[in-house]
Write a protein that holds these residues in place. Structure first.
Motif, PDB file in Angstrom:
ATOM      1  N   LEU A 150       0.794  -1.240   0.213  1.00  0.00           N
ATOM      2  CA  LEU A 150       0.270   0.332   0.324  1.00  0.00           C
ATOM      3  C   LEU A 150       0.459   1.297   0.299  1.00  0.00           C
ATOM      4  CD1 LEU A 150      -2.302  -1.784   2.311  1.00  0.00           C
ATOM      5  CD2 LEU A 150      -3.033  -1.124   0.666  1.00  0.00           C
ATOM      6  N   GLY A 151       1.976   1.184   0.153  1.00  0.00           N
ATOM      7  CA  GLY A 151       2.785   2.720   0.225  1.00  0.00           C
ATOM      8  C   GLY A 151       3.382   2.547   2.009  1.00  0.00           C
ATOM      9  N   GLU A 152       3.903   4.017   1.953  1.00  0.00           N
ATOM     10  CA  GLU A 152       4.733   4.737   3.093  1.00  0.00           C
ATOM     11  C   GLU A 152       3.094   5.630   4.084  1.00  0.00           C
ATOM     12  OE1 GLU A 152       7.798   5.614   4.838  1.00  0.00           O
ATOM     13  OE2 GLU A 152       8.295   3.727   3.158  1.00  0.00           O
ATOM     14  N   GLN A 153       1.622   5.758   2.653  1.00  0.00           N
ATOM     15  CA  GLN A 153       0.861   6.207   3.654  1.00  0.00           C
ATOM     16  C   GLN A 153      -0.011   4.612   4.517  1.00  0.00           C
ATOM     17  OE1 GLN A 153       0.889   9.370   4.456  1.00  0.00           O
ATOM     18  NE2 GLN A 153       2.856   8.953   3.685  1.00  0.00           N
ATOM     19  N   ALA A 154       0.474   3.604   4.150  1.00  0.00           N
ATOM     20  CA  ALA A 154      -0.451   2.164   4.862  1.00  0.00           C
ATOM     21  C   ALA A 154      -1.060   2.418   6.125  1.00  0.00           C
ATOM     22  CB  ALA A 154       0.393   1.163   4.612  1.00  0.00           C
ATOM     23  N   ALA A 155      -0.635   3.662   6.640  1.00  0.00           N
ATOM     24  CA  ALA A 155      -1.045   3.436   7.700  1.00  0.00           C
ATOM     25  C   ALA A 155      -2.114   4.148   7.080  1.00  0.00           C
ATOM     26  CB  ALA A 155      -0.544   4.114   8.871  1.00  0.00           C
ATOM     27  N   GLY A 156      -2.485   5.272   7.212  1.00  0.00           N
ATOM     28  CA  GLY A 156      -3.550   6.049   6.882  1.00  0.00           C
ATOM     29  C   GLY A 156      -4.735   5.347   5.683  1.00  0.00           C
ATOM     30  N   VAL A 157      -4.175   4.196   4.613  1.00  0.00           N
ATOM     31  CA  VAL A 157      -5.226   3.860   3.924  1.00  0.00           C
ATOM     32  C   VAL A 157      -6.100   3.221   5.094  1.00  0.00           C
ATOM     33  CG1 VAL A 157      -5.596   2.385   1.867  1.00  0.00           C
ATOM     34  CG2 VAL A 157      -3.415   4.282   1.886  1.00  0.00           C
ATOM     35  N   LEU A 158      -5.076   2.293   5.293  1.00  0.00           N
ATOM     36  CA  LEU A 158      -5.661   1.285   6.249  1.00  0.00           C
ATOM     37  C   LEU A 158      -6.540   1.531   7.394  1.00  0.00           C
ATOM     38  CD1 LEU A 158      -3.223  -1.441   6.826  1.00  0.00           C
ATOM     39  CD2 LEU A 158      -5.204  -1.693   5.927  1.00  0.00           C
ATOM     40  N   ARG A 159      -6.326   2.670   8.018  1.00  0.00           N
ATOM     41  CA  ARG A 159      -7.223   4.008   9.189  1.00  0.00           C
ATOM     42  C   ARG A 159      -8.413   3.734   8.288  1.00  0.00           C
ATOM     43  NH1 ARG A 159      -6.921   4.684  13.921  1.00  0.00           N
ATOM     44  NH2 ARG A 159      -5.199   4.181  14.037  1.00  0.00           N
ATOM     45  N   GLU A 160      -8.626   4.514   6.741  1.00  0.00           N
ATOM     46  CA  GLU A 160     -10.017   4.876   6.232  1.00  0.00           C
ATOM     47  C   GLU A 160      -9.911   3.472   5.360  1.00  0.00           C
ATOM     48  OE1 GLU A 160      -8.941   7.730   3.769  1.00  0.00           O
ATOM     49  OE2 GLU A 160      -7.773   9.303   5.107  1.00  0.00           O
ATOM     50  N   ASP A 161      -9.365   2.309   5.076  1.00  0.00           N
ATOM     51  CA  ASP A 161     -10.282   1.459   4.391  1.00  0.00           C
ATOM     52  C   ASP A 161      -9.728   0.476   5.161  1.00  0.00           C
ATOM     53  OD1 ASP A 161     -11.521  -0.579   2.929  1.00  0.00           O
ATOM     54  OD2 ASP A 161     -11.102   0.385   0.821  1.00  0.00           O
ATOM     55  N   PRO A 162     -10.207  -0.325   5.928  1.00  0.00           N
ATOM     56  CA  PRO A 162      -9.312  -1.329   6.651  1.00  0.00           C
ATOM     57  C   PRO A 162      -9.718  -2.709   5.678  1.00  0.00           C
ATOM     58  CG  PRO A 162     -11.399  -0.423   7.804  1.00  0.00           C
ATOM     59  CD  PRO A 162     -11.310   0.349   6.761  1.00  0.00           C
ATOM     60  N   TRP A 163     -10.312  -3.075   4.806  1.00  0.00           N
ATOM     61  CA  TRP A 163     -10.251  -4.082   3.830  1.00  0.00           C
ATOM     62  C   TRP A 163      -9.722  -4.340   2.941  1.00  0.00           C
ATOM     63  CZ3 TRP A 163     -15.134  -1.950   5.480  1.00  0.00           C
ATOM     64  CH2 TRP A 163     -16.249  -2.436   6.201  1.00  0.00           C
ATOM     65  N   GLN A 164      -8.210  -3.088   3.011  1.00  0.00           N
ATOM     66  CA  GLN A 164      -7.565  -2.510   2.047  1.00  0.00           C
ATOM     67  C   GLN A 164      -5.832  -3.513   3.204  1.00  0.00           C
ATOM     68  OE1 GLN A 164      -6.332  -1.868  -0.594  1.00  0.00           O
ATOM     69  NE2 GLN A 164      -8.096  -0.127  -0.999  1.00  0.00           N
ATOM     70  N   LEU A 165      -6.457  -4.314   3.580  1.00  0.00           N
ATOM     71  CA  LEU A 165      -5.757  -5.876   4.108  1.00  0.00           C
ATOM     72  C   LEU A 165      -5.186  -6.693   3.293  1.00  0.00           C
ATOM     73  CD1 LEU A 165      -3.966  -6.253   6.989  1.00  0.00           C
ATOM     74  CD2 LEU A 165      -5.532  -7.326   8.097  1.00  0.00           C
ATOM     75  N   LEU A 166      -6.487  -6.430   2.891  1.00  0.00           N
ATOM     76  CA  LEU A 166      -6.446  -7.379   1.691  1.00  0.00           C
ATOM     77  C   LEU A 166      -4.943  -8.115   0.552  1.00  0.00           C
ATOM     78  CD1 LEU A 166     -10.638  -8.834   1.164  1.00  0.00           C
ATOM     79  CD2 LEU A 166      -8.845 -10.081   1.896  1.00  0.00           C
ATOM     80  N   SER A 167      -4.712  -6.749   0.369  1.00  0.00           N
ATOM     81  CA  SER A 167      -3.505  -6.439  -0.414  1.00  0.00           C
ATOM     82  C   SER A 167      -2.321  -7.190   0.308  1.00  0.00           C
ATOM     83  CB  SER A 167      -3.682  -4.930  -0.197  1.00  0.00           C
ATOM     84  OG  SER A 167      -4.015  -4.413  -1.093  1.00  0.00           O
TER      85      SER A 167
END
Length: 798
Positions: A256-273
């Motif tokens: 997800l890149g360096e902003q993974a923490a923010g991405v996961l907080r906004e869209d937790p299902w990105q954990l499937l990446s």
């Protein structure tokens, strides 16, 4: 041996691929053992001598064992996003990784992924970050290049021009959003007077980042710096807050890149990446972060599930899936409105829609029986149903771009005119084909490999610049020092280098074992060839196929858009005769006066292990003259009571006993090293120090870092057939215990039996399942678009 004695292109085994991504536990699906079997009936044996007279008849008497099934990570099955909010995502373990491999890759049963993933990198391994980021950079480079080419042609690649109804609406959404004419939500705005549907505030899903360290479809990828400790730490905090293991942080940043923490907080299902994470685990993570706001119909969830299903299909070798298959997967995950979820995913660019079938649906329906009634406005016959058009397919842009790029590149080569420089060469069939066309397919067995190698020598005598590419260092050693590996060629570590335009500086490229090319690797290769170059893809369509997504060689053969040269060189001896029959679905008896083929019947898995050790350590060295270190054991999977783990443990105890001082390994151990998903390099442990484990692989010294040993090394006295693809040994022992029957297919048997050069022993405990697999179980088909793209670009070869 000509193709008359082999399987057709339709017999390619899928594989996906590598590709198995690890990092979260998955359910184990080892087949139940068939139980003790009777002595194999004569007509159930694959032919040759009976039991080796040099082996004793003592049996260990150990009954076949059924390996315990793992439990699905989130309470045994799919659940809605509103259930089980207190569950945490379980921490992946090495045992979980083994279970993943047994279930999805290494059982190698019909209908299962073909890729071998032994030694794949765990999701928590920080060493994978730079490789994954390099792949993302390579994909962006390829995407930009394809877009430039499309612009030069004046528009995008045409697909689905004759859709109607819902399918047409879906494609209209895709094209309008891609062109910028409309935003994604415009196609799904409520009609006047209707209440707007609740939509999540999550940002539009970006194109998927690299999911696993596959071969990237662009030349010379440039590695990016590893993830920063700050990004990994911040991501770990979010994971811990959601009940997920912090060990997944490095994999999340890689995906997800360096902003993974923010991405996961906004869209937790990105954990499937993150490689290896399953939907039920992502649901538990989302429930922990979102609380009551978590719902099964959440747009973020449905988009992630669509993408995850397509990525899972890629692991099985597919580059696309029919809409019905994806819709069914969403329904299984309790998505309330699967059709609406697909519409949103297409509109937001998470997936692409295609319909590449030739001709008009009504014309296809008419066939030879005359015309059919005109359909109404919705494409339906008012007096009854008409034959369906080609199915609408959904795919990820990663594979869509690779297949379109590959099709364009192959068409460019095929359209090249005659090359007069070849007229001075000895006019063999292969030389005549290369003289007339820039793209040539060559099929045959192991002995036929000499023909394209001879073509390369003829090219050198003409003053041309030939290159022969193979898929590993062992194959390179077999061909000669002038050969290169596909990976070495694409990374400029081997080969002629590149010209001023960035293309490979060559006139002829011969790729051996072309059935092992996946769509991304092939796209990368073809994009690197200069105009005017000749490409000869030489392979055996009867063997197991690529570990990655796609069916490049089989699709090229099926499209019939270039000259195909069928070798008439048979594989020699009883092994060649046996394998030739298997290729056409016949398990025939062969005469083996020199014990080239030996059948050792066994009653159960315990006896299979005992007899295998006896063959490798005593009988084959004494009777055949091949030492134990030149004899390879091949079996169906890693798990089970006669899988690679059990066999390797028994063989190590007999051949190189030791305490396993270095992460379970001792100097002298034979190992299978997986430097990248889908690649297996046999080697031997030499020593170990603070830097890691030192191996000797195909004459080269390799150091495996300490943190990578558990993820990338297995003992290697016994391998699976997928690990053994592209490799050969003087003697091979194929082990078929009773519980191996569900994993057998014609390509599996063909590949395993053809790995031996001088001797083949078959430890046979599957009774009639072996001839039945050869006669009735072909390769699992893969859903791809390449064949249709090629036939739309090129006329059939004459």
């Amino acid at each position: 041996m000509g193709d008359a004695g082999r399987g057709t292109a339709d017999n390619d085994e899928p594989t996906s691929a590598e590709r198995r991504r690890s990092g979260a536990p998955q359910p184990d699906a080892d087949p139940s053992p068939a139980g003790p079997t009777e002595r194999t009936a004569p007509d159930g044996r694959p032919a040759g001598a009976e039991a080796d007279p040099d082996t004793d008849r003592e049996s260990s008497g150990a009954p076949a064992q059924k390996e315990e099934s793992g439990v699905e990570a989130a309470n045994g099955g799919p659940e809605t996003a509103s259930e089980g909010a207190d569950e945490a995502v379980p921490v992946p373990t090495e045992q979980d990784q083994d279970q993943d491999e047994e279930q999805d890759e290494e059982q190698e049963r019909p209908g299962a992924p073909a890729a071998d993933t032994s030694g794949t990198e765990a999701a928590a391994d920080a060493g994978a970050v730079s490789e994954a980021q390099a792949e993302l950079a390579a994909q962006r480079e390829l995407r930009e290049r394809i877009e430039r080419r499309k612009a030069e042609r004046g528009g995008p690649v045409t697909a689905g021009a004759k859709l109607s109804g819902t399918a047409a609406d879906l494609l209209a959404a895709v094209r309008a959003v891609e062109s910028g004419d409309k935003h994604g939500g415009a196609f799904f705005e409520p009609a006047p007077g209707e209440a707007p549907a609740a939509r999540s505030a999550a940002p539009v899903r970006e194109p998927q980042a690299a999911r696993a360290a596959r071969s990237a479809p662009a030349p010379r990828p440039v590695a990016r710096p590893a993830a920063s400790p700050e990004a990994v730490a911040a991501t770990g905090d979010v994971l811990r807050e959601g009940g997920a293991p912090e060990a997944l942080a490095a994999g999340a940043v890689a995906a997800l890149g360096e902003q993974a923490a923010g991405v996961l907080r906004e869209d937790p299902w990105q954990l499937l990446s993150v490689p290896g994470v399953r939907p039920e685990q992502a649901d538990g993570f989302a429930r922990a972060l979102l609380g009551d706001a978590c719902a099964p119909e959440d747009e973020r969830r449905t988009n992630a599930l669509v993408t995850w299903r397509l990525e899972s299909a890629a692991l099985e070798g597919h580059t696309a899936l029919a809409v019905a298959a994806v819709r069914g997967a969403l329904a299984e995950r309790r998505v309330p409105d699967p059709d609406g979820a697909l519409e949103r995913a297409i509109a937001e660019g998470a997936v692409l829609a295609f319909q590449d079938g030739p001709g008009d649906p009504a014309e296809q329906a008419a066939g030879e029986d005359g015309p059919v009634p005109d359909p109404d406005e919705d494409g339906q016959d008012p007096d009854g149903p008409i034959a369906e058009a080609a199915p609408v397919l959904l795919g990820l842009d990663r594979y869509a771009l690779a297949e379109e790029s590959l099709a364009d590149g192959l068409a460019r080569l095929a359209r090249a005119g005659a090359d007069a420089r070849w007229e001075a060469a000895d006019p063999t069939e292969l030389v005549r084909a290369v003289t007339a066309s820039g793209l040539v397919a060559h099929t045959g067995g192991e002995a036929a490999r000499a023909e394209p190698v001879a073509l390369a020598r003829a090219a050198a005598q003409l003053g041309l610049r030939p290159v022969v590419a193979v898929h590993g260092e062992h194959g390179r050693a077999a061909v000669g020092p002038a050969a290169v590996t596909v990976t070495g060629l694409l990374t400029d570590a081997q080969g002629p280098g590149r010209d001023a335009d960035g293309a490979l500086a060559l006139d002829l490229l011969v790729v051996l074992d072309a059935q092992l090319l996946d769509v991304e690797g092939a796209a990368m290769l073809v994009e690197s060839l200069p105009d005017g170059a000749r490409l000869v893809l030489s392979g055996d369509p009867g063997q197991l196929g690529a570990a990655g997504a796609g069916r490049v060689f089989g699709d090229l053969l099926a499209a019939a858009v270039c000259p195909r040269v069928v070798s008439r060189t048979p594989d020699p001896g009883p092994i060649g005769e046996l394998v030739s029959g298997i290729g056409v679905g016949e398990l025939t008896r062969v005469e083996a006066p020199g014990k080239e083929v030996v059948i050792v019947p066994v009653r159960d898995a315990g006896e299979a292990v005992h007899r295998t050790v006896q063959l490798v350590a005593d009988s084959v060295p004494r009777a055949i003259g091949v030492p134990a270190d030149r004899t390879q054991v091949i079996t169906v999977g890693h798990g089970g009571s006669a899988g690679t783990r059990a066999l390797n443990a028994a063989l190590k105890q007999r051949l190189n006993p030791g305490p396993g001082r270095f992460a379970g390994f001792d100097p002298g151990d034979r190992v299978a090293h997986s430097p990248a998903p889908g690649r297996t390099v046999p080697g031997t442990v030499v020593s170990a120090d603070a830097e890691g484990l030192r191996l000797e692989c195909a004459g080269e010294r390799v150091t495996v870092p300490r943190e990578r040993v558990a993820a990338s090394l297995r003992h290697g006295w016994a391998l699976t057939a997928h690990q053994a693809v592209g490799l050969r040994w003087p003697a091979v022992v194929v082990v078929l215990p009773g519980d191996a029957a569900p994993g057998l297919s014609r390509p599996w048997v063909y590949t395993a039996f053809s790995r031996g050069e001088r001797h083949l022993s078959v430890v046979h405990g599957v009774d009639q399942a072996l001839p039945r697999a050869v006669a009735e179980i072909p390769a699992q088909p893969r859903t791809t678009r390449l064949q249709g793209l090629l036939t739309s670009l090129l006329e059939p070869a004459g």
